[in-house]
Design a protein around this motif. Structure first.
Motif, PDB file in Angstrom:
ATOM      1  N   SER A 266      12.366  -5.220  13.831  1.00 52.59           N
ATOM      2  CA  SER A 266      12.657  -6.328  12.914  1.00 52.59           C
ATOM      3  C   SER A 266      13.831  -5.951  12.018  1.00 52.59           C
ATOM      4  N   GLN A 267      14.433  -6.968  11.431  1.00 54.52           N
ATOM      5  CA  GLN A 267      15.551  -6.808  10.493  1.00 54.52           C
ATOM      6  C   GLN A 267      14.990  -6.563   9.083  1.00 54.52           C
ATOM      7  N   PRO A 268      15.833  -6.080   8.152  1.00 53.78           N
ATOM      8  CA  PRO A 268      15.370  -5.927   6.759  1.00 53.78           C
ATOM      9  C   PRO A 268      15.004  -7.275   6.135  1.00 53.78           C
ATOM     10  N   ASN A 269      14.247  -7.195   5.055  1.00 53.91           N
ATOM     11  CA  ASN A 269      13.911  -8.398   4.294  1.00 53.91           C
ATOM     12  C   ASN A 269      15.065  -8.689   3.328  1.00 53.91           C
ATOM     13  N   ARG A 270      15.815  -9.758   3.579  1.00 53.05           N
ATOM     14  CA  ARG A 270      16.962 -10.101   2.723  1.00 53.05           C
ATOM     15  C   ARG A 270      16.597 -11.235   1.768  1.00 53.05           C
ATOM     16  N   SER A 271      15.352 -11.560   1.674  1.00 56.74           N
ATOM     17  CA  SER A 271      14.924 -12.711   0.871  1.00 56.74           C
ATOM     18  C   SER A 271      14.206 -12.238  -0.400  1.00 56.74           C
ATOM     19  N   ASP A 272      13.850 -13.209  -1.229  1.00 53.90           N
ATOM     20  CA  ASP A 272      13.064 -12.879  -2.420  1.00 53.90           C
ATOM     21  C   ASP A 272      11.573 -13.074  -2.164  1.00 53.90           C
ATOM     22  N   ARG A 273      11.207 -13.146  -0.888  1.00 56.55           N
ATOM     23  CA  ARG A 273       9.797 -13.335  -0.513  1.00 56.55           C
ATOM     24  C   ARG A 273       9.289 -12.114   0.261  1.00 56.55           C
ATOM     25  N   PRO A 274       8.019 -11.745   0.084  1.00 53.53           N
ATOM     26  CA  PRO A 274       7.498 -10.622   0.884  1.00 53.53           C
ATOM     27  C   PRO A 274       7.313 -11.036   2.344  1.00 53.53           C
ATOM     28  N   ARG A 275       7.255 -10.054   3.228  1.00 54.73           N
ATOM     29  CA  ARG A 275       6.893 -10.326   4.631  1.00 54.73           C
ATOM     30  C   ARG A 275       5.895  -9.256   5.059  1.00 54.73           C
ATOM     31  N   ARG A 276       4.699  -9.360   4.459  1.00 51.27           N
ATOM     32  CA  ARG A 276       3.675  -8.355   4.756  1.00 51.27           C
ATOM     33  C   ARG A 276       2.971  -8.675   6.079  1.00 51.27           C
ATOM     34  N   ALA A 277       2.539  -7.612   6.747  1.00 52.68           N
ATOM     35  CA  ALA A 277       1.805  -7.804   8.003  1.00 52.68           C
ATOM     36  C   ALA A 277       0.879  -6.619   8.222  1.00 52.68           C
ATOM     37  N   LEU A 278      -0.192  -6.874   8.968  1.00 52.11           N
ATOM     38  CA  LEU A 278      -1.098  -5.811   9.411  1.00 52.11           C
ATOM     39  C   LEU A 278      -0.960  -5.709  10.920  1.00 52.11           C
ATOM     40  N   VAL A 279      -0.874  -4.489  11.421  1.00 53.87           N
ATOM     41  CA  VAL A 279      -0.838  -4.286  12.876  1.00 53.87           C
ATOM     42  C   VAL A 279      -2.018  -3.396  13.245  1.00 53.87           C
ATOM     43  N   LEU A 280      -2.926  -3.938  14.052  1.00 54.89           N
ATOM     44  CA  LEU A 280      -4.102  -3.170  14.488  1.00 54.89           C
ATOM     45  C   LEU A 280      -3.971  -2.896  15.976  1.00 54.89           C
ATOM     46  N   THR A 281      -4.298  -1.685  16.378  1.00 53.97           N
ATOM     47  CA  THR A 281      -4.201  -1.295  17.785  1.00 53.97           C
ATOM     48  C   THR A 281      -5.587  -0.876  18.255  1.00 53.97           C
ATOM     49  N   TYR A 282      -5.999  -1.440  19.360  1.00 55.25           N
ATOM     50  CA  TYR A 282      -7.354  -1.194  19.882  1.00 55.25           C
ATOM     51  C   TYR A 282      -7.292  -0.423  21.187  1.00 55.25           C
ATOM     52  N   GLN A 283      -8.490   0.010  21.644  1.00 58.60           N
ATOM     53  CA  GLN A 283      -8.638   0.744  22.898  1.00 58.60           C
ATOM     54  C   GLN A 283     -10.061   0.461  23.408  1.00 58.60           C
ATOM     55  N   PRO A 284     -10.390   0.878  24.629  1.00 60.15           N
ATOM     56  CA  PRO A 284     -11.774   0.685  25.075  1.00 60.15           C
ATOM     57  C   PRO A 284     -12.759   1.398  24.133  1.00 60.15           C
ATOM     58  N   ALA A 285     -13.969   0.844  24.021  1.00 59.44           N
ATOM     59  CA  ALA A 285     -14.979   1.374  23.084  1.00 59.44           C
ATOM     60  C   ALA A 285     -15.314   2.832  23.376  1.00 59.44           C
ATOM     61  N   GLY A 286     -15.720   3.532  22.322  1.00 66.33           N
ATOM     62  CA  GLY A 286     -16.233   4.892  22.484  1.00 66.33           C
ATOM     63  C   GLY A 286     -15.164   5.971  22.366  1.00 66.33           C
ATOM     64  N   ARG A 287     -13.909   5.574  22.209  1.00 64.43           N
ATOM     65  CA  ARG A 287     -12.829   6.571  22.143  1.00 64.43           C
ATOM     66  C   ARG A 287     -12.440   6.853  20.691  1.00 64.43           C
ATOM     67  N   ARG A 288     -11.898   8.025  20.476  1.00 65.43           N
ATOM     68  CA  ARG A 288     -11.537   8.456  19.123  1.00 65.43           C
ATOM     69  C   ARG A 288     -10.249   7.804  18.632  1.00 65.43           C
ATOM     70  N   MET A 289     -10.138   7.735  17.315  1.00 60.69           N
ATOM     71  CA  MET A 289      -8.928   7.164  16.710  1.00 60.69           C
ATOM     72  C   MET A 289      -7.756   8.137  16.776  1.00 60.69           C
ATOM     73  N   PHE A 290      -6.571   7.622  16.513  1.00 59.27           N
ATOM     74  CA  PHE A 290      -5.328   8.401  16.542  1.00 59.27           C
ATOM     75  C   PHE A 290      -5.252   9.365  15.359  1.00 59.27           C
ATOM     76  N   LYS A 291      -5.495   8.860  14.156  1.00 53.99           N
ATOM     77  CA  LYS A 291      -5.253   9.679  12.960  1.00 53.99           C
ATOM     78  C   LYS A 291      -6.528  10.115  12.259  1.00 53.99           C
ATOM     79  N   ILE A 292      -7.669   9.611  12.681  1.00 52.36           N
ATOM     80  CA  ILE A 292      -8.940  10.022  12.072  1.00 52.36           C
ATOM     81  C   ILE A 292      -9.828  10.555  13.190  1.00 52.36           C
ATOM     82  N   ASP A 293     -10.416  11.710  12.973  1.00 50.42           N
ATOM     83  CA  ASP A 293     -11.199  12.353  14.030  1.00 50.42           C
ATOM     84  C   ASP A 293     -12.607  11.749  14.075  1.00 50.42           C
TER      85      ASP A 293
END
Ligand SMILES: O=C(O)CCC(=O)C(=O)O
Length: 273
Positions: free
Chosen positions: A231-258
């Motif tokens: 994406s490009q930088p935010n050049r406006s006076d408005r925020p552009r917040r977003a959440l990105v969630l990444t999933y995997q098949p059940a039972g597997r460990r997370m990337f950053k939390i053990d």
């Protein structure tokens, strides 16, 4: 629930699954209601305000500042001396309303369909802050190379971005290259920077096939871990917040939390193995 897991009110439609296969992504517009978004925005702002309280050491990569705290990795904005947080990863454990989002069927049911599996778990998740005027852009990249050292099944890490604000070109909307997931890992940049190899070399995809996610708040973009995006930088006076969630098949460990964080309406609590 069907054997493949693609069932429920928010299951992926055949057309969405076809688009995910052909284009590497599909979009759902205005899925979350304004009141729900306000709850999520308040949770995000609390987490951002408290992020610095978890200790940790600051370090630099390619001139940009990072901090690994006890709770998360923080990325700071890209101008010299920036104190403003750009990204927090992971975040679900930092606020109950954000933890609840992980299990929301609007997030998980389509993911079950993409993965053709009956149940899913969280892999990782990011708050992207994109503040007015200061929010920096994201250079073209695939997520898969970041994760390939930590996951042997990187093809099966679909993302869903949830927009928390209306997004347009001026405030730096998300962009994804249609069909760029089809050739798997693409060559990175050879520019002598440390992270260069993780940014995709534009010689290896068609920039004109860009889809601009000009979307109202509460919209979702489901996209492949191999899709080139940025994406490009935010050049406006408005925020552009977003959440990105990444999933995997059940039972597997997370990337950053053990630990394993199974997800879905029946999986309300974290399971620390
Ligand atoms: O938020 C954006 O615009 C880009 C996000 C992104 O590229 C990422 O989180 O990997």
């Amino acid at each position: 629930m069907s054997a493949g897991g693609n069932s429920g009110r928010f299951a992926a439609t055949p057309d969405e699954l076809r688009r995910y296969g052909e284009d590497g992504f599909f979009v759902r517009s205005a899925v979350f209601a304004p009141a729900e978004l306000e709850v999520l925005r308040q949770a995000v702002e609390k987490v951002v305000a408290e992020a610095g309280e978890h200790g940790g050491k600051t370090y630099e990569i390619d001139g940009n500042r990072y901090r690994d705290t006890e709770a998360a990795t923080l990325q700071y904005e890209h101008h010299a001396g920036a104190e403003m947080i750009r990204v927090i990863e992971p975040f679900h454990h930092l606020h109950p309303d954000l933890d609840r989002l992980v299990d929301d069927p609007r997030m998980t049911e389509a993911i079950c369909g993409i993965l053709s599996c009956p149940a899913v778990a969280l892999w990782t998740e990011k708050i992207n802050c994109k503040r007015p005027f200061e929010g920096s852009g994201f250079r073209w990249h695939q997520d898969s190379p970041y994760w390939s050292h930590a996951c042997s099944d990187v093809e099966r890490l679909p993302n869903v971005m949830l927009t928390l604000d209306d997004a347009d070109e001026e405030n730096g909307c998300f962009r994804v290259i249609r069909g760029s997931h089809r050739n798997g890992f693409l060559p990175g940049l050879d520019d002598e920077s440390q992270l260069g190899p993780l940014f995709t070399d534009p010689k290896h995809f068609d920039e004109t096939a860009e889809y601009k996610a000009i979307l109202p708040a509460g919209s979702q973009v489901f996209f492949s871990p191999h899709s080139v995006h940025g994406s490009q930088p935010n050049r406006s006076d408005r925020p552009r917040r977003a959440l990105v969630l990444t999933y995997q098949p059940a039972g597997r460990r997370m990337f950053k939390i053990d630990a394993t964080r199974n997800a879905g309406p029946e999986q309300r609590s974290s399971e620390i193995a």
